[in-house]
Design an enzyme around this catalytic site. Structure first.
Site, PDB file in Angstrom:
ATOM      1  N   ASP A   1      51.863 -75.434 -50.668  1.00 60.72           N
ATOM      2  CA  ASP A   1      50.866 -76.136 -49.854  1.00 60.72           C
ATOM      3  C   ASP A   1      49.471 -75.552 -50.120  1.00 60.72           C
ATOM      4  O   ASP A   1      49.339 -74.547 -50.828  1.00 60.72           O
ATOM      5  CB  ASP A   1      51.266 -76.002 -48.374  1.00 60.72           C
ATOM      6  CG  ASP A   1      50.849 -77.215 -47.567  1.00 60.72           C
ATOM      7  OD1 ASP A   1      50.059 -78.030 -48.074  1.00 60.72           O
ATOM      8  OD2 ASP A   1      51.316 -77.339 -46.426  1.00 60.72           O
TER       9      ASP A   1
ATOM     10  N   TRP B   1      45.489 -81.246 -51.650  1.00 63.62           N
ATOM     11  CA  TRP B   1      44.839 -82.335 -50.927  1.00 63.62           C
ATOM     12  C   TRP B   1      44.402 -83.439 -51.879  1.00 63.62           C
ATOM     13  O   TRP B   1      44.080 -83.186 -53.035  1.00 63.62           O
ATOM     14  CB  TRP B   1      43.603 -81.801 -50.192  1.00 63.62           C
ATOM     15  CG  TRP B   1      43.948 -80.747 -49.210  1.00 63.62           C
ATOM     16  CD1 TRP B   1      44.083 -79.407 -49.470  1.00 63.62           C
ATOM     17  CD2 TRP B   1      44.246 -80.920 -47.827  1.00 63.62           C
ATOM     18  NE1 TRP B   1      44.446 -78.745 -48.329  1.00 63.62           N
ATOM     19  CE2 TRP B   1      44.547 -79.646 -47.296  1.00 63.62           C
ATOM     20  CE3 TRP B   1      44.283 -82.034 -46.983  1.00 63.62           C
ATOM     21  CZ2 TRP B   1      44.880 -79.461 -45.960  1.00 63.62           C
ATOM     22  CZ3 TRP B   1      44.611 -81.830 -45.654  1.00 63.62           C
ATOM     23  CH2 TRP B   1      44.911 -80.569 -45.157  1.00 63.62           C
TER      24      TRP B   1
ATOM     25  N   ASP C   1      48.924 -86.260 -44.754  1.00 60.17           N
ATOM     26  CA  ASP C   1      50.237 -86.138 -44.110  1.00 60.17           C
ATOM     27  C   ASP C   1      50.639 -87.464 -43.476  1.00 60.17           C
ATOM     28  O   ASP C   1      49.829 -88.129 -42.828  1.00 60.17           O
ATOM     29  CB  ASP C   1      50.191 -85.087 -42.996  1.00 60.17           C
ATOM     30  CG  ASP C   1      50.223 -83.680 -43.556  1.00 60.17           C
ATOM     31  OD1 ASP C   1      50.158 -83.520 -44.793  1.00 60.17           O
ATOM     32  OD2 ASP C   1      50.300 -82.737 -42.746  1.00 60.17           O
TER      33      ASP C   1
HETATM   34  C1  GAL Z   1      50.623 -79.659 -44.344  1.00 58.99           C
HETATM   35  C2  GAL Z   1      51.631 -80.347 -45.256  1.00 58.99           C
HETATM   36  C3  GAL Z   1      52.786 -80.774 -44.399  1.00 58.99           C
HETATM   37  C4  GAL Z   1      53.410 -79.572 -43.771  1.00 58.99           C
HETATM   38  C5  GAL Z   1      52.370 -78.801 -42.977  1.00 58.99           C
HETATM   39  C6  GAL Z   1      52.928 -77.500 -42.447  1.00 58.99           C
HETATM   40  O1  GAL Z   1      49.537 -79.259 -45.075  1.00 58.99           O
HETATM   41  O2  GAL Z   1      51.028 -81.432 -45.901  1.00 58.99           O
HETATM   42  O3  GAL Z   1      53.725 -81.489 -45.205  1.00 58.99           O
HETATM   43  O4  GAL Z   1      53.953 -78.766 -44.773  1.00 58.99           O
HETATM   44  O5  GAL Z   1      51.220 -78.531 -43.748  1.00 58.99           O
HETATM   45  O6  GAL Z   1      52.023 -76.909 -41.587  1.00 58.99           O
END
Ligand code: GAL
Length: 425
Positions: free
Chosen positions: A176, A219, A240
């Protein structure tokens, strides 16, 4: 730690040429040749594509449980994947998301599994998952923290963390993109920094010698689809997802644009599935499953597998739709019409068939019409259309039309049954 020759060669590409020692962290910094990309950036070799020759399928608890996932919940999900028949339908990976580790590293700089939620650490959980014939995935962040802010990120420790993941038996890494210290990279764009960091983690994974699917969760501002195919097996194309129709449609419309970037071994990722989480109707979830499969997206279920309704189970285990997603040709379906929110998508399949989705994005029932010519199929042939949600079949030589409910889909697999009879008999 086993270090392959390739990894040795590639390992120093970034270290030597981009000068990013802070991110390498503990571990070997071997000697190298360079790979220069168009635009002059440096990167490692593509991840071994054989690891994800079809879009990865599995489960991740984030969409349902957020970061409240513990060892017992993961093990229960793995058991349910088997008992529900989803494993047999192709779901393979059982993945942790953020929150499995503590906010700080230990004095050796190692990530610390949360002792309350993972009392035995991660390896026993991975062993449990493997014993069921499944594969195990983990989550890390390219920056200083995970995205929920609960846990340490991997920045400065890529090699150390990759080695730990490999030693625990990890088969899949969701990487991430939060708390990136951009000031460490003066004069570089965020997209270039994303590319460098992903390349470095790809090298750190390669150096472990363990096959690990690499999921780049950068992103959309960084346009990962334009560079991540060189170093990873899948990359995000959208924000998301949320368990709402509008969010699902947003992610569909933004993922479908990038259809030229998907290829065998590397997939556009419109985010994990919401099917069964309660915020959409079953008809809308059916649309999500059809659209994701038509787009050759990873199918990562995000619901509570232990308390799954028969309707959710039926959607997630529709093997005819899954076969479209997993088709060995690996082409992402693309739109040939979308006027007024009446979508027609076509996906060439390895055996010459076509998968077609008629999607009614609007709030009113409609008849959506297309033709074999618009779908890219030769004229003068008789076609059989099998409806992948109800199993019925009908013939067509030219026009294809179906009544599609608001927010719904009709999905066909179209094959030819030979030349059409020009007399119409
Ligand atoms: C976001 C990600 C999500 C999840 C989340 C966890 O950035 O896109 O899929 O992993 O963080 O906090």
């Amino acid at each position: 730690m086993a270090i392959t020759a390739t990894a040795m060669v590639v390992g120093l590409i970034v270290a030597a040429t981009v000068g990013l020692s802070p991110v390498w962290g503990a571990g070997p910094r071997p000697v190298v040749a360079t790979t220069t990309l168009r635009g002059g950036e440096q990167a490692g070799p593509p991840a071994p594509i054989a690891l994800a020759m079809t879009p990865p399928m599995g489960w991740n608890g984030f969409n349902r449980f957020y970061v409240r996932v513990d060892a017992a919940r993961v093990e229960a999900a793995a058991r349910a994947l088997v008992s529900s028949g989803l494993k047999a339908a192709g779901y393979t990976y059982v993945n942790l998301d953020g929150g499995w580790d503590l906010h700080d590293r230990n004095p050796d700089g190692a990530l610390q599994p949360n002792p309350k939620t993972f009392p035995g650490g991660i390896k026993p959980v991975a062993d449990f998952v493997h014993a069921l014939g499944l594969k195990f995935g983990i989550y890390a962040s390219a920056g200083l923290r995970n995205c929920a802010g609960t846990s340490a990120g991997s920045y400065g420790h890529y090699w150390q963390d990759a080695a730990a993941f490999a030693s625990w038996g990890v088969d899949y890494l969701k990487f991430d993109w939060c708390a990136i210290p951009y000031h460490d990279f003066p004069h570089m764009s965020h997209a270039s920094i994303g590319q460098v960091l992903a390349s470095q983690m790809a090298q750190a994974i390669a150096a472990t010698g363990r096959p690990i699917v690499f999921d780049v969760n950068d992103w959309t501002d960084d346009s990962p689809w334009s560079w991540a195919p060189r170093v990873s097996h899948m990359w995000r194309t959208t924000p998301d997802i949320h368990d709402r129709y509008a969010s699902m449609v947003w992610n569909f419309t933004h993922n479908v644009d990038h259809f030229t970037m998907a290829r065998l071994g590397g997939w556009n990722d419109p985010d994990m599935l919401e099917i069964g989480n309660g915020g959409m109707s079953n008809l809308e979830y059916r649309s999500e499953f059809s659209l994701w499969s038509e787009m050759a997206a990873p199918l990562i279920a995000g619901n509570d597998l232990v308390a799954m309704s028969p309707a959710t189970q039926a959607i997630l285990s529709n093997t005819a739709v899954i076969a479209v997603d997993q088709d060995p040709m690996g082409m992402q379906g693309y739109p040939v019409a979308s006027a007024g929110g009446h979508w027609v998508l076509t996906k060439p399949l390895a055996n010459g068939d076509r998968a077609v989705v008629l999607f009614n994005q609007t709030d009113k029932a409609a008849t959506i019409t297309t033709t074999v010519a618009q779908l890219g199929l030769p004229a003068g042939l008789e076609y059989v259309l099998v409806d992948l949600w109800n199993g019925t079949a009908k013939d067509s030589t030219g026009v294809i039309a179906a009544a599609v409910p608001a927010h719904g889909v009709v999905m066909y697999r179209i094959s030819t049954s030979g030349p059409s009879d020009p007399t119409g008999r």
